[in-house]
Write a protein that holds these residues in place. Structure first.
Motif, PDB file in Angstrom:
ATOM      1  N   GLY A  36       0.782  -1.230   0.000  1.00 26.85           N
ATOM      2  CA  GLY A  36       0.000   0.000   0.000  1.00 26.85           C
ATOM      3  C   GLY A  36       0.812   1.278   0.000  1.00 26.85           C
ATOM      4  N   GLU A  37       2.142   1.151   0.047  1.00 27.22           N
ATOM      5  CA  GLU A  37       3.005   2.338   0.077  1.00 27.22           C
ATOM      6  C   GLU A  37       3.020   3.033  -1.282  1.00 27.22           C
ATOM      7  N   ARG A  38       2.949   4.351  -1.274  1.00 25.30           N
ATOM      8  CA  ARG A  38       3.049   5.107  -2.517  1.00 25.30           C
ATOM      9  C   ARG A  38       4.510   5.132  -2.954  1.00 25.30           C
ATOM     10  N   TYR A  77       1.235   2.601  -6.394  1.00 29.37           N
ATOM     11  CA  TYR A  77       1.238   2.073  -5.031  1.00 29.37           C
ATOM     12  C   TYR A  77       1.648   0.602  -5.057  1.00 29.37           C
TER      13      TYR A  77
END
Length: 234
Positions: A36-38, A77
């Motif tokens: 989920g990290e950009r 993401y």
């Protein structure tokens, strides 16, 4: 109305994109980007010593391959982890390998079958100091070699795509106490079927060998998240 064809990439530009793609894919495979990290394109470009253009192209390819998601006006993401998603990937892998196993028994030569078997038997010693990362590599190489025996390029490409997506979880799965107990016996039974060219029995064994139960998928997912966020193993 006359249209102008887009210029083709130069060899150097294409090489650059491919190199960036491979570098970023390796990071994605190992979950160096947290779920989920950009993904910061500028930071990534600086890290790799390239412009943003090959980074953007590489990320687009990775999004198509299932390693990233793209949100318009927001960016790329990293892929999420869910037990259902992990289980689905293993179910897909099992379906591909079961179908390929039947074809392998029909199409593989005795010499090629022997080579495939040797990949596992020569690289998967079980002992007090077992390196499970190496066992996982041998496991993937063996299963891939069996699919190659089917002589179906599309099956092979599909499997290699799935293998990349599950490689992080494959090691965790093989390290688990549930898997350790039966891994070598299960492989021995599958190899016996391959040598005897029993595609039906071997295919069934292979599917059971690969498919994760819902409960085990939850265990593998939890352990994966612990490793990603806390660096914990075991």
């Amino acid at each position: 109305m006359q249209t102008t064809a887009k210029p083709k990439k130069t060899g150097r530009a294409a090489d650059s994109v491919d190199k960036v793609y491979q570098a970023v894919k390796e990071l994605a495979v190992e979950y160096r980007f947290k779920p989920g990290e950009r993904v910061n394109e500028v930071e990534l470009a600086n890290r790799l010593g390239v412009s943003r253009t090959p980074v953007r192209e590489a990320l687009n390819r990775l999004a198509r391959d299932g390693f990233m998601s793209f949100v318009p006006n927001r960016g790329f993401y990293a892929r999420d982890i869910t037990p259902e998603g992990v289980q689905e990937l293993y179910e897909l892998r099992a379906a591909i390998e079961r179908a390929a196993f039947r074809l392998a028994c029909q199409r593989g030569s005795d010499a090629d079958i022997a080579k495939a078997v040797a990949i596992w038997q020569n690289n998967s010693d079980l002992g007090s100091t077992t390196d499970w990362a190496k066992v996982a590599e041998a496991d993937e190489a063996f299963h891939t070699a069996v699919v190659k025996l089917a002589k179906n390029e599309r099956m092979l490409v599909a499997l290699e795509s799935v293998n990349s997506l599950i490689r992080f979880f494959r090691r965790i799965d093989l390290e688990s106490s549930r898997r350790r107990g039966g891994l070598y016996d299960e492989h021995a039974a599958i190899i016996d079927c391959l040598k005897r060219r029993d595609g039906e029995t071997g295919g069934e064994l292979l599917e059971r060998h690969i498919t994760l139960s819902s409960a085990h998928a939850v265990e593998v997912t939890k352990e994966g998240l612990a490793r990603i966020f806390f660096g914990r193993t075991g």
